[in-house]
Design a protein around this motif. Structure first.
Motif, PDB file in Angstrom:
ATOM      1  N   UNK A  25       0.825  -1.201   0.000  1.00  0.00           N
ATOM      2  CA  UNK A  25       0.000   0.000   0.000  1.00  0.00           C
ATOM      3  C   UNK A  25       0.863   1.257   0.000  1.00  0.00           C
ATOM      4  N   UNK A  26       1.929   1.259   0.787  1.00  0.00           N
ATOM      5  CA  UNK A  26       2.835   2.407   0.838  1.00  0.00           C
ATOM      6  C   UNK A  26       3.540   2.601  -0.503  1.00  0.00           C
ATOM      7  N   UNK A  27       4.004   1.522  -1.118  1.00  0.00           N
ATOM      8  CA  UNK A  27       4.667   1.625  -2.429  1.00  0.00           C
ATOM      9  C   UNK A  27       3.700   2.184  -3.472  1.00  0.00           C
ATOM     10  N   UNK A  28       2.462   1.719  -3.449  1.00  0.00           N
ATOM     11  CA  UNK A  28       1.450   2.239  -4.374  1.00  0.00           C
ATOM     12  C   UNK A  28       1.175   3.717  -4.113  1.00  0.00           C
ATOM     13  N   UNK A  29       1.055   4.093  -2.853  1.00  0.00           N
ATOM     14  CA  UNK A  29       0.779   5.488  -2.501  1.00  0.00           C
ATOM     15  C   UNK A  29       1.890   6.400  -3.015  1.00  0.00           C
ATOM     16  N   UNK A  30       3.138   5.974  -2.877  1.00  0.00           N
ATOM     17  CA  UNK A  30       4.262   6.776  -3.365  1.00  0.00           C
ATOM     18  C   UNK A  30       4.235   6.926  -4.871  1.00  0.00           C
ATOM     19  N   UNK A  31       3.653   5.932  -5.569  1.00  0.00           N
ATOM     20  CA  UNK A  31       3.549   5.978  -7.025  1.00  0.00           C
ATOM     21  C   UNK A  31       2.230   6.587  -7.495  1.00  0.00           C
ATOM     22  N   UNK A  32       1.402   7.065  -6.548  1.00  0.00           N
ATOM     23  CA  UNK A  32       0.082   7.628  -6.841  1.00  0.00           C
ATOM     24  C   UNK A  32      -0.797   6.636  -7.590  1.00  0.00           C
ATOM     25  N   UNK A  33      -0.763   5.399  -7.160  1.00  0.00           N
ATOM     26  CA  UNK A  33      -1.541   4.332  -7.776  1.00  0.00           C
ATOM     27  C   UNK A  33      -2.375   3.632  -6.715  1.00  0.00           C
ATOM     28  N   UNK A  34      -3.432   2.942  -7.140  1.00  0.00           N
ATOM     29  CA  UNK A  34      -4.217   2.098  -6.240  1.00  0.00           C
ATOM     30  C   UNK A  34      -4.351   0.716  -6.866  1.00  0.00           C
ATOM     31  N   UNK A  35      -4.680  -0.235  -6.037  1.00  0.00           N
ATOM     32  CA  UNK A  35      -4.840  -1.615  -6.484  1.00  0.00           C
ATOM     33  C   UNK A  35      -5.776  -2.308  -5.509  1.00  0.00           C
ATOM     34  N   UNK A  36      -6.298  -3.430  -5.916  1.00  0.00           N
ATOM     35  CA  UNK A  36      -7.121  -4.260  -5.039  1.00  0.00           C
ATOM     36  C   UNK A  36      -6.337  -5.521  -4.741  1.00  0.00           C
ATOM     37  N   UNK A  37      -6.249  -5.869  -3.464  1.00  0.00           N
ATOM     38  CA  UNK A  37      -5.583  -7.102  -3.058  1.00  0.00           C
ATOM     39  C   UNK A  37      -6.615  -8.010  -2.399  1.00  0.00           C
ATOM     40  N   UNK A  38      -6.434  -9.303  -2.564  1.00  0.00           N
ATOM     41  CA  UNK A  38      -7.319 -10.281  -1.938  1.00  0.00           C
ATOM     42  C   UNK A  38      -6.517 -11.063  -0.915  1.00  0.00           C
ATOM     43  N   UNK A  39      -7.007 -11.058   0.309  1.00  0.00           N
ATOM     44  CA  UNK A  39      -6.292 -11.732   1.389  1.00  0.00           C
ATOM     45  C   UNK A  39      -7.256 -12.544   2.251  1.00  0.00           C
ATOM     46  N   UNK A  40      -6.723 -13.531   2.981  1.00  0.00           N
ATOM     47  CA  UNK A  40      -7.562 -14.235   3.938  1.00  0.00           C
ATOM     48  C   UNK A  40      -7.677 -13.426   5.226  1.00  0.00           C
ATOM     49  N   UNK A  41      -8.792 -13.559   5.902  1.00  0.00           N
ATOM     50  CA  UNK A  41      -8.964 -12.913   7.206  1.00  0.00           C
ATOM     51  C   UNK A  41      -9.877 -13.782   8.057  1.00  0.00           C
ATOM     52  N   UNK A  42      -9.870 -13.536   9.333  1.00  0.00           N
ATOM     53  CA  UNK A  42     -10.670 -14.312  10.268  1.00  0.00           C
ATOM     54  C   UNK A  42     -11.775 -13.416  10.825  1.00  0.00           C
ATOM     55  N   UNK A  43     -13.027 -13.583  10.344  1.00  0.00           N
ATOM     56  CA  UNK A  43     -14.126 -12.754  10.851  1.00  0.00           C
ATOM     57  C   UNK A  43     -14.475 -13.079  12.306  1.00  0.00           C
ATOM     58  N   UNK A  44     -14.298 -14.332  12.711  1.00  0.00           N
ATOM     59  CA  UNK A  44     -14.474 -14.748  14.093  1.00  0.00           C
ATOM     60  C   UNK A  44     -13.742 -16.070  14.273  1.00  0.00           C
ATOM     61  N   UNK A  45     -13.446 -16.446  15.507  1.00  0.00           N
ATOM     62  CA  UNK A  45     -12.660 -17.664  15.749  1.00  0.00           C
ATOM     63  C   UNK A  45     -13.245 -18.892  15.042  1.00  0.00           C
ATOM     64  N   UNK A  46     -12.374 -19.644  14.410  1.00  0.00           N
ATOM     65  CA  UNK A  46     -12.794 -20.875  13.753  1.00  0.00           C
ATOM     66  C   UNK A  46     -13.213 -20.720  12.302  1.00  0.00           C
ATOM     67  N   UNK A  47     -13.256 -19.513  11.791  1.00  0.00           N
ATOM     68  CA  UNK A  47     -13.694 -19.295  10.405  1.00  0.00           C
ATOM     69  C   UNK A  47     -12.674 -18.442   9.673  1.00  0.00           C
ATOM     70  N   UNK A  48     -12.426 -18.786   8.415  1.00  0.00           N
ATOM     71  CA  UNK A  48     -11.538 -18.001   7.564  1.00  0.00           C
ATOM     72  C   UNK A  48     -12.293 -17.643   6.293  1.00  0.00           C
ATOM     73  N   UNK A  49     -12.327 -16.366   5.962  1.00  0.00           N
ATOM     74  CA  UNK A  49     -12.939 -15.860   4.734  1.00  0.00           C
ATOM     75  C   UNK A  49     -11.880 -15.103   3.949  1.00  0.00           C
ATOM     76  N   UNK A  50     -12.269 -14.585   2.808  1.00  0.00           N
ATOM     77  CA  UNK A  50     -11.372 -13.766   1.991  1.00  0.00           C
ATOM     78  C   UNK A  50     -12.018 -12.399   1.792  1.00  0.00           C
ATOM     79  N   UNK A  51     -11.171 -11.382   1.669  1.00  0.00           N
ATOM     80  CA  UNK A  51     -11.644 -10.011   1.463  1.00  0.00           C
ATOM     81  C   UNK A  51     -10.807  -9.372   0.374  1.00  0.00           C
ATOM     82  N   UNK A  52     -11.440  -8.540  -0.424  1.00  0.00           N
ATOM     83  CA  UNK A  52     -10.718  -7.708  -1.385  1.00  0.00           C
ATOM     84  C   UNK A  52     -10.645  -6.311  -0.806  1.00  0.00           C
ATOM     85  N   UNK A  53      -9.419  -5.799  -0.684  1.00  0.00           N
ATOM     86  CA  UNK A  53      -9.196  -4.466  -0.119  1.00  0.00           C
ATOM     87  C   UNK A  53      -8.538  -3.575  -1.161  1.00  0.00           C
ATOM     88  N   UNK A  54      -9.020  -2.344  -1.255  1.00  0.00           N
ATOM     89  CA  UNK A  54      -8.342  -1.346  -2.084  1.00  0.00           C
ATOM     90  C   UNK A  54      -7.232  -0.746  -1.243  1.00  0.00           C
TER      91      UNK A  54
END
Length: 110
Positions: A25-54
């Motif tokens: 995110x910092x590298x993109x900000x320095x280049x005045x660019x944005x991107x969407x990344x998809x990562x795993x996250x844990x909404x609550x214990x025992x579960x793993x989902x994926x999220x797309x973040x700008x």
């Protein structure tokens, strides 16, 4: 575990994933660019989902350490991809201002 905090919520993920997202995110900000990344996250214990973040230019994110019980989320391929892409952006440097990027200065052609 770390929490990525955005204007629309917080997302608990692994330390390495959160750090890689922050660096990219910092590298993109320095280049005045944005991107969407998809990562795993844990909404609550025992579960793993994926999220797309700008991430990048004019996108507010923060990363905070979160003392959560449970297994660390690991996704080496995603971490490697984020670091490789950040490395490439850092080698190229920032994008210079051009007339095609005048929106960054809030100018209008009349």
């Amino acid at each position: 575990m770390k929490r990525i905090v955005t204007s629309f919520g917080g997302f608990l993920t692994g330390d390495e994933i959160a750090d890689a997202v922050s660096r990219y995110s910092l590298a993109l900000a320095k280049a005045h660019e944005t991107e969407v990344v998809e990562i795993p996250y844990r909404p609550f214990p025992g579960r793993i989902d994926r999220i797309e973040l700008r991430v990048g230019w004019l996108v507010d994110i923060g990363v905070v350490r979160q003392g959560e019980d449970g297994r660390e989320l690991l996704e080496p391929e995603t971490v490697r991809h984020l670091h490789d892409t950040a490395d490439a952006l850092e080698r190229v440097g920032t994008v210079g201002e051009t007339t095609s990027r005048s929106w960054t200065r809030w100018e209008y052609d009349l």
